[in-house]
Design a protein around this motif. Structure first.
Motif, short mmCIF file in Angstrom:
data_model
loop_
_atom_site.label_atom_id
_atom_site.label_comp_id
_atom_site.label_asym_id
_atom_site.label_seq_id
_atom_site.Cartn_x
_atom_site.Cartn_y
_atom_site.Cartn_z
N UNK A 157 -9.59 5.25 -1.16
CA UNK A 157 -9.16 3.89 -0.86
C UNK A 157 -8.76 3.12 -2.11
N UNK A 158 -9.50 3.35 -3.21
CA UNK A 158 -9.21 2.64 -4.46
C UNK A 158 -7.84 3.03 -5.00
N UNK A 159 -7.56 4.33 -5.06
CA UNK A 159 -6.27 4.78 -5.57
C UNK A 159 -5.13 4.32 -4.67
N UNK A 160 -5.31 4.43 -3.36
CA UNK A 160 -4.25 4.01 -2.45
C UNK A 160 -3.97 2.52 -2.55
N UNK A 161 -5.05 1.73 -2.65
CA UNK A 161 -4.87 0.28 -2.80
C UNK A 161 -4.15 -0.06 -4.09
N UNK A 162 -4.58 0.57 -5.19
CA UNK A 162 -3.93 0.33 -6.49
C UNK A 162 -2.46 0.70 -6.43
N UNK A 163 -2.16 1.81 -5.73
CA UNK A 163 -0.77 2.23 -5.60
C UNK A 163 0.08 1.21 -4.87
N UNK A 164 -0.43 0.71 -3.76
CA UNK A 164 0.33 -0.27 -3.00
C UNK A 164 0.46 -1.59 -3.77
N UNK A 165 -0.55 -1.94 -4.54
CA UNK A 165 -0.44 -3.16 -5.36
C UNK A 165 0.69 -3.01 -6.37
N UNK A 191 5.20 4.86 -9.82
CA UNK A 191 3.79 5.07 -10.17
C UNK A 191 2.89 4.67 -9.00
N UNK A 192 3.26 3.56 -8.35
CA UNK A 192 2.49 3.11 -7.20
C UNK A 192 2.52 4.10 -6.05
N UNK A 193 3.71 4.63 -5.75
CA UNK A 193 3.79 5.61 -4.65
C UNK A 193 3.03 6.88 -4.99
N UNK A 194 3.05 7.27 -6.27
CA UNK A 194 2.28 8.46 -6.68
C UNK A 194 0.78 8.23 -6.50
N UNK A 195 0.29 7.06 -6.92
CA UNK A 195 -1.13 6.74 -6.75
C UNK A 195 -1.51 6.67 -5.27
N UNK A 196 -0.63 6.09 -4.46
CA UNK A 196 -0.90 6.02 -3.02
C UNK A 196 -0.99 7.43 -2.44
N UNK A 197 -0.10 8.33 -2.85
CA UNK A 197 -0.16 9.71 -2.37
C UNK A 197 -1.43 10.41 -2.80
N UNK A 198 -1.85 10.20 -4.04
CA UNK A 198 -3.09 10.80 -4.54
C UNK A 198 -4.29 10.33 -3.71
#
Length: 413
Positions: free
Chosen positions: A282-290, A308-315
């Protein structure tokens, strides 16, 4: 280290085969949609209705398949669902009109739903036998199957092959490809263990409240995933004003990140435990969308920020479904009904997400609409964490269940 039984290793290979073929069927279907649209002159509205009917058929069949798994075993449901899901590709391939496609789309969705429940339930049974996390790689293999289906369609189109004939051939061949994979699956449990009258088990103690909490986490994760699938490229084009050729890279980056983590995520979950993994997801996905949401304000770095955000959301989103399914499976006992409910919750997120975001974007803007998956990424952690902790604290399984499954359940925390 526990020695893995031969039947468990064979079953793992069989489940890999099921996930790859299920993804392959979806890849063929998705890549063939433009040709189907042209052949039947569907248009956006009719095509949207067909997709909705497929999802509806899948949802209904998931709810039916869960009790069937508990009654007959996931192995038998896989034997039926897998070949059937390939064979029903004939429906869209041969549909002579839109109204025929309407009926055949529901049948196609039923095949997809039954296979989803059967193979996912069997995957948690195999993981239970292994005694360590292995589910994430299955879902990564599903993505590889989808890429293979889409890639094959592209190659055949380039070679001048009629996509309708490609679907017909696939529908006739894929059911036979499921057979060797099905033969590797775990044998059916003893009759006294599979019988609904054989007393209570740990898995049967999952109450509706706990299932709803798990389902909400799955819904939030799937909707956030669906938002990236359907809107990442459009965000790049409409909001960031990227070149048309560059816009699809936003989704590609998300997809590569998600598939990579799913293929490599099992050792990560084994080290961190399920609770910490769902928290970080949840933390990575939230950071990605932010990062995606603030990217328009970063000037020349807006595209890099969004990527970078889409990559973090995917992770982050890569591990949500494997962790939730594994947690249900580790509860022990008959998990078909519970897993089917959680799967249906998640599938409804994929179904509703694109439409909801589209309506919000139409009424306001796409950045405002993408606030929804950003918030739901937080919900993944807020609901998934207590649900998994509750599963971890369920009472021990009865001695009979332990005798039937002597291997330890996957390590949690």
């Amino acid at each position: 280290m526990n020695k893995i039984p031969l039947d468990a290793r064979r079953a793992r290979a069989g489940v890999f085969g099921f996930f790859f073929l299920a993804g392959f069927v979806m890849g063929l279907w998705a890549a063939g949609l433009p040709s189907l649209n042209d052949r039947l002159d569907l248009g956006p509205a009719r095509l949207g209705s067909v997709l909705l009917l497929i999802s509806g058929g899948a949802l209904v069949s998931m709810l039916v398949a869960g009790p069937l798994v508990d009654r007959w075993s996931s192995r038998r449901v896989c034997w039926i669902g897998g070949p059937f899901s390939g064979l029903v590709l004939l429906g869209p391939a041969l549909a002579p009109s839109y109204w025929a496609l309407v009926v055949l789309a529901v049948v196609f969705g039923i095949g997809l739903g039954v296979t989803e429940v059967g193979m996912n339930t069997h995957s948690v049974e195999v993981e239970r036998r292994y005694g360590r996390p292995i589910i994430s790689a299955f879902h990564g293999t599903w993505s590889l199957g989808g890429a293979a289906g889409g890639g094959l369609t592209a190659l055949m189109l380039k070679a001048g092959v009629d996509p309708q004939w490609l679907l017909i051939v696939a529908a006739l061949v894929v059911p036979f490809l499921y057979v060797p994979a099905a033969r590797l699956l775990l044998p059916d449990p003893p009759a006294h263990a599979a019988s609904p009258e054989s007393g209570t088990s740990r898995g049967s103690s999952l109450g509706w409240g706990l299932i709803a909490l798990l389902g909400l986490a799955a819904f939030a994760g799937h909707l956030s995933e669906g938002a990236a699938i359907d809107w990442a490229a459009l965000h790049a084009r409409w909001v960031l004003r990227t070149d048309p050729a560059m816009a699809p890279l936003a989704y590609t980056i998300f997809s590569v990140a998600m598939t990579s983590i799913r293929l490599l995520g099992d050792p990560i979950r084994a080290r961190l435990g399920s609770v910490r993994t769902i928290q970080l997801a949840g933390l990575f996905a939230t950071a990605g969308y932010v990062l995606v949401l603030v990217s328009p304000a970063t000037g020349a770095l807006r595209v890099v920020c969004a990527w970078t955000g889409w990559a973090l959301a995917g992770v982050g989103l890569a591990t949500v479904v494997p962790v939730l399914f594994s947690a249900v499976g580790a509860a022990g006992g008959r998990v078909g009904r519970a897993l089917a409910m959680v799967t249906a919750f998640g599938y409804s997120g994929l179904l509703l997400g694109p439409a909801v975001l589209g309506y919000v974007a139409e009424a306001s803007s796409l950045p405002v609409a993408l606030i929804i998956p950003a918030v739901l990424a937080v919900v993944v952690t807020l609901t998934g964490t207590p649900a998994i902790r509750a599963l971890n604290h369920l009472p021990p399984a009865p001695a009979q269940d332990a005798a039937d499954h002597p291997e330890p359940a996957p390590a949690r925390d």
